[in-house]
Each structure stands twice: as structure tokens, then as C-alpha cells.
Write a protein that holds these residues in place. Structure first.
Motif, mmCIF file in Angstrom:
data_model
loop_
_atom_site.group_PDB
_atom_site.id
_atom_site.type_symbol
_atom_site.label_atom_id
_atom_site.label_comp_id
_atom_site.label_asym_id
_atom_site.label_seq_id
_atom_site.Cartn_x
_atom_site.Cartn_y
_atom_site.Cartn_z
ATOM 1 N N ALA A 83 0.842 -1.200 0.000
ATOM 2 C CA ALA A 83 0.000 0.000 0.000
ATOM 3 C C ALA A 83 0.874 1.246 0.000
ATOM 4 C CB ALA A 83 -0.934 -0.010 1.214
ATOM 5 N N TRP A 84 1.939 1.237 0.781
ATOM 6 C CA TRP A 84 2.840 2.382 0.857
ATOM 7 C C TRP A 84 3.482 2.640 -0.505
ATOM 8 C CZ3 TRP A 84 4.497 5.149 5.357
ATOM 9 C CH2 TRP A 84 5.553 6.051 5.125
ATOM 10 N N THR A 85 4.047 1.604 -1.106
ATOM 11 C CA THR A 85 4.746 1.750 -2.377
ATOM 12 C C THR A 85 3.807 2.217 -3.481
ATOM 13 O OG1 THR A 85 6.325 0.052 -1.718
ATOM 14 C CG2 THR A 85 6.189 0.546 -4.063
ATOM 15 N N ALA A 86 2.562 1.741 -3.440
ATOM 16 C CA ALA A 86 1.570 2.145 -4.439
ATOM 17 C C ALA A 86 1.027 3.543 -4.156
ATOM 18 C CB ALA A 86 0.423 1.139 -4.462
ATOM 19 N N GLY A 87 1.290 4.066 -2.966
ATOM 20 C CA GLY A 87 0.736 5.362 -2.590
ATOM 21 C C GLY A 87 -0.772 5.302 -2.459
ATOM 22 N N ARG B 38 8.334 6.531 -4.717
ATOM 23 C CA ARG B 38 8.070 6.946 -3.342
ATOM 24 C C ARG B 38 9.248 6.537 -2.469
ATOM 25 N NH1 ARG B 38 3.728 8.252 -4.848
ATOM 26 N NH2 ARG B 38 1.755 7.327 -5.187
ATOM 27 N N ARG B 39 9.325 7.217 -1.353
ATOM 28 C CA ARG B 39 10.313 6.788 -0.377
ATOM 29 C C ARG B 39 9.940 5.384 0.063
ATOM 30 N NH1 ARG B 39 10.982 12.109 3.446
ATOM 31 N NH2 ARG B 39 11.700 13.466 1.791
ATOM 32 N N PRO B 40 10.923 4.566 0.375
ATOM 33 C CA PRO B 40 10.592 3.207 0.804
ATOM 34 C C PRO B 40 9.822 3.215 2.123
ATOM 35 C CG PRO B 40 12.927 3.626 1.074
ATOM 36 C CD PRO B 40 12.345 4.825 0.372
ATOM 37 N N PRO B 41 9.008 2.189 2.333
ATOM 38 C CA PRO B 41 8.255 2.112 3.586
ATOM 39 C C PRO B 41 9.182 1.826 4.757
ATOM 40 C CG PRO B 41 7.975 0.102 2.346
ATOM 41 C CD PRO B 41 8.743 1.054 1.468
ATOM 42 N N PRO B 42 8.694 2.088 5.973
ATOM 43 C CA PRO B 42 9.465 1.696 7.150
ATOM 44 C C PRO B 42 9.723 0.183 7.111
ATOM 45 C CG PRO B 42 7.580 3.036 7.774
ATOM 46 C CD PRO B 42 7.442 2.721 6.311
ATOM 47 N N PRO B 43 10.706 -0.315 7.853
ATOM 48 C CA PRO B 43 11.049 -1.733 7.784
ATOM 49 C C PRO B 43 9.944 -2.673 8.251
ATOM 50 C CG PRO B 43 12.286 -0.641 9.522
ATOM 51 C CD PRO B 43 11.554 0.422 8.761
#
Length: 85
Positions: free
Chosen positions: A11-15, A63-68
Motif C-alpha cells: 500500500a505504501w509503495t503504491a501510494g 516513493r520513499r521506501p516504507p518503514p522496515p
């Protein structure tokens, strides 16, 4: 939990703020890097929509990478303060 660990970065990577928000419960808390606390699924979705369209977006769509790992944890695993329900 395994699904959460897969769906969070997707979800993060897809924005995708809607998919990101769906990973949280209505009574969830999200603590930002600066200590700001946001409460509830709708708030998380709204805040991340602004982030994904703003500071986390770039001209090339990356996008910036998501947190680990996801910040969400089962409520039972969180320490409670005296008198906290």
C-alpha cells in the motif's frame, strides 16, 4: 500478521491511502516519527493521502521506501500505564 507485513509495504509503495488506511482498526493509534499521535482509520487514511500526494511523492512517481515493518501492533502487546483501559 504475515498478511499485514505484506500489505503494508504494498500500500505504501503504491501510494494507496485507502488500502493503507484499511490496515488499521477504527480505534487504532499511529505514532509518527515526531511523536504526533493520530487516532482512527479515517485519520490515518487522510494523513497518508496527504503524504502520498505531497512529501512522499516525486516527479517520477517513485516513493520513499516504507518503514522496515508496520507500526501497528496488537493492542494486547502494547504496555499499559496504570489506570489505562
Amino acid at each position: 500478521m504475515e498478511r499485514l507485513f505484506a500489505d503494508f509495504p504494498a500500500a505504501w509503495t503504491a501510494g494507496d491511502a485507502q488500502a493503507f488506511g484499511a490496515l488499521f482498526t477504527d480505534d487504532s493509534d499511529y505514532v509518527s516519527y515526531d511523536g504526533t499521535i493520530a487516532r482512527g482509520r479515517r485519520t490515518h487514511q487522510h494523513n497518508h493521502d496527504k503524504l502520498f500526494r505531497g512529501v512522499l511523492a516525486s516527479a517520477d512517481g517513485a516513493r520513499r521506501p516504507p518503514p522496515p515493518h508496520p507500526p501497528a501492533q496488537p493492542r494486547q502487546a502494547l504496555p499499559r500505564r496504570p489506570g489505562q483501559r
